[in-house]
Design an enzyme around this catalytic site. Sequence first.
Site, PDB file in Angstrom:
ATOM      1  N   LYS A  96       0.814  -1.221   0.000  1.00 27.00           N
ATOM      2  CA  LYS A  96       0.000   0.000   0.000  1.00 27.00           C
ATOM      3  C   LYS A  96       0.846   1.270   0.000  1.00 27.00           C
ATOM      4  O   LYS A  96       0.424   2.306  -0.490  1.00 27.00           O
ATOM      5  CB  LYS A  96      -0.947   0.006   1.200  1.00 27.00           C
ATOM      6  CG  LYS A  96      -2.038  -1.070   1.139  1.00 27.00           C
ATOM      7  CD  LYS A  96      -3.055  -0.778   0.052  1.00 27.00           C
ATOM      8  CE  LYS A  96      -4.215  -1.767   0.085  1.00 27.00           C
ATOM      9  NZ  LYS A  96      -5.114  -1.587  -1.080  1.00 27.00           N
ATOM     10  N   GLU A 118      -9.589   5.990   3.128  1.00 21.57           N
ATOM     11  CA  GLU A 118     -10.412   4.938   3.702  1.00 21.57           C
ATOM     12  C   GLU A 118      -9.492   3.756   3.964  1.00 21.57           C
ATOM     13  O   GLU A 118      -8.437   3.654   3.357  1.00 21.57           O
ATOM     14  CB  GLU A 118     -11.510   4.531   2.717  1.00 21.57           C
ATOM     15  CG  GLU A 118     -11.069   3.545   1.626  1.00 21.57           C
ATOM     16  CD  GLU A 118     -10.009   4.102   0.677  1.00 21.57           C
ATOM     17  OE1 GLU A 118      -9.934   5.329   0.551  1.00 21.57           O
ATOM     18  OE2 GLU A 118      -9.256   3.300   0.090  1.00 21.57           O
ATOM     19  N   SER A 388       1.700  -9.674  -0.791  1.00 20.23           N
ATOM     20  CA  SER A 388       1.357  -8.246  -0.771  1.00 20.23           C
ATOM     21  C   SER A 388       1.545  -7.594   0.590  1.00 20.23           C
ATOM     22  O   SER A 388       1.725  -6.382   0.686  1.00 20.23           O
ATOM     23  CB  SER A 388      -0.086  -8.054  -1.247  1.00 20.23           C
ATOM     24  OG  SER A 388      -0.965  -8.801  -0.432  1.00 20.23           O
TER      25      SER A 388
END
Lengths: 404, 256
Positions: A96, A118, A388
């Site tokens: 991210k 968010e 990830s």
Amino acid sequence: MYIQTNTSNVPDERGYFGAYGGRFVPETLMPALEDLTTAYREAMADEEFHKRLAHLQTTYTGRPTPVSYATRLTEHLGGAQIYLKREDLAHTGAHKINNALGQALLAQRMGKKRVIAETGAGQHGVASATAAALLGLECHVYMGSVDIERQKPNVFRMQLLGANVIPVESGTKTLKDAINEAIRDWVTNVRTTFYLLGSALGPHPYPMMVRDFQSVIGVEARQQMLDQVGRLPDLCLACVGGGSNAIGLFHAFRDDETVDLIGVEAGGRGIASGEHAARFSDPDVSRPGVLQGTRSFVMQNEDGQILNTHSVSAGLDYASVGPEHAYLRDLERAFYTYATDEEALHAFQLLSELEGIIPALESAHAVAEAIKRAPTMPADSIILINMSGRGDKDLDTAMKELNR
Amino acid sequence: MSSLQAMFDNARAEGRPAFLPYFPIGYPTYDESLDAIHAMAQAGVDGFEIGIPFSDPLADGPTIQAATQQSLENGTTVRACLQAVRDLRERGVTQPMMMMSYINPLLAYGADRFAVDASAAGANGLIVPDLPPEEAGLFAEACQHAGLDLIFFLAPTSSPERIRLVADRATGFIYVVSLTGVTGARSQLPTDLTEFIGRVRQIAEQPLVLGFGISQPDHVRQIAPLVDGYIVGSALVRARTVDQIRHLARSLRAAV
């Protein structure tokens, strides 16, 4: 150049990937999206912007992240060789940060001092709070109260980083509702605020921009495979919630015809149970529609009301999916399957025991697919899994689930 | 002459803007929502924005979110909302009725089918907050065939280019959002309304209907010189009983 920009022809000027994408938002936001698109294009054409991002990726995020050969997992499964792209080793523990840094730099460039985000699993919230702290921006993160409950360490982490975490009590109190609240905030404070959206979702230009900022994953991994192994993988696997880590990996391989691309959705308690987030695997409840600004596959009832979803992993627990994935699926360039909660938890344990890597429950879905496929593939074939994120945030959930 | 045009003409002849209350079907129950709308019709309001509930109403504030959520829990469907328009026509409501829905329930119903059925039920137009003109091709065509007006929005953030885009495509009226924000009653209206409406008037010739934040007769008096109509939603939804709704509608209607 660290970002793979629009080398392909999607999306088009209106933000469409084939039949998917677009810009379905209230008028108040349309000028902001136009400005954002222009600012993004200008940034992409500016060598300085690329240099700054590349510098941060190297000196702050810790890129390139390595590709690890999963020796014991490969042996255990007895088939294809398994490699892991280690986004779990990026600063903040997940992919991210790639997008959060890119967008935060863009916010700074646009003169916006307030960013909102968010978050579902909390990883994008942590990445946004981190990027905001680094660049001196004010950061507010919307998070469903159900997710706050199951991702407590990340809530504290965001607060420690100086972000204001705002619990969302509406609807299902998960990622979808957090996005609704973030959009409502943006509509209200649009003149001063940058919406730092965390997945390849939402109105144009977000799906394109997030893909571009995440494409560093695939660009690195492709070169690393060539350098370390001497050839490309036969199969790339990634979990798909909104789908940003998957599109980030897939994008660099899209023209490599020998490389299969498979996205793994959350099968929850099984497709038949109806409690899942497998948007591509349950035609009874999922079909093209519009949710939160973009046209894609949406889990909905026959009346167009959005359905509740379920996954053991908060990051995959979302009723729609990035429009480019719907497009790649239409083209049959990528394929999509699912792993159940149980399969993901098994993969979570197996990778921990055999490789000393605790994966995020999201990433464990991709590992679960490798567990199914590797034994059926020849020993000289190669699977590349996008790891990830790391699983520290999921220890509470895993303890509860595994002790049941 | 369309019924919307007649509505604006009548109000103008009386020297006031037209009043179009918003009310969601199915809140607090199907019957009570129809009673509320019927009572407002008898109180002399000029038209209606009839709300179809949606699970993810991202342009709405807490009041309408809660009301439409309850409506969904009551089992309200798109079909039921069309039936509501038919029932209201049968009960003698003659004012123009604009259906308000987010885009996804309409897509699920089918754009063409919805336009045809809404028109047949007695609706006059369609208001879709997450459908900007750029995305409206399919619906604009369906509405045109069915004889419905498809209403577009303008906001304080709209650039001159966007005002021109909407002015080129809008039929019926333009829904002017008074502020940057979601629906909901506010104690005061924004101070830059005159300037904003002035910018729109320079380009657009359609009637302008103002919405978002209007809740009191005093607000109506402030905006009356500026616009051709006004929408009140949350304040009416917050009123508890049909009597209170009738009373508030009357005072908003009689403000000018």
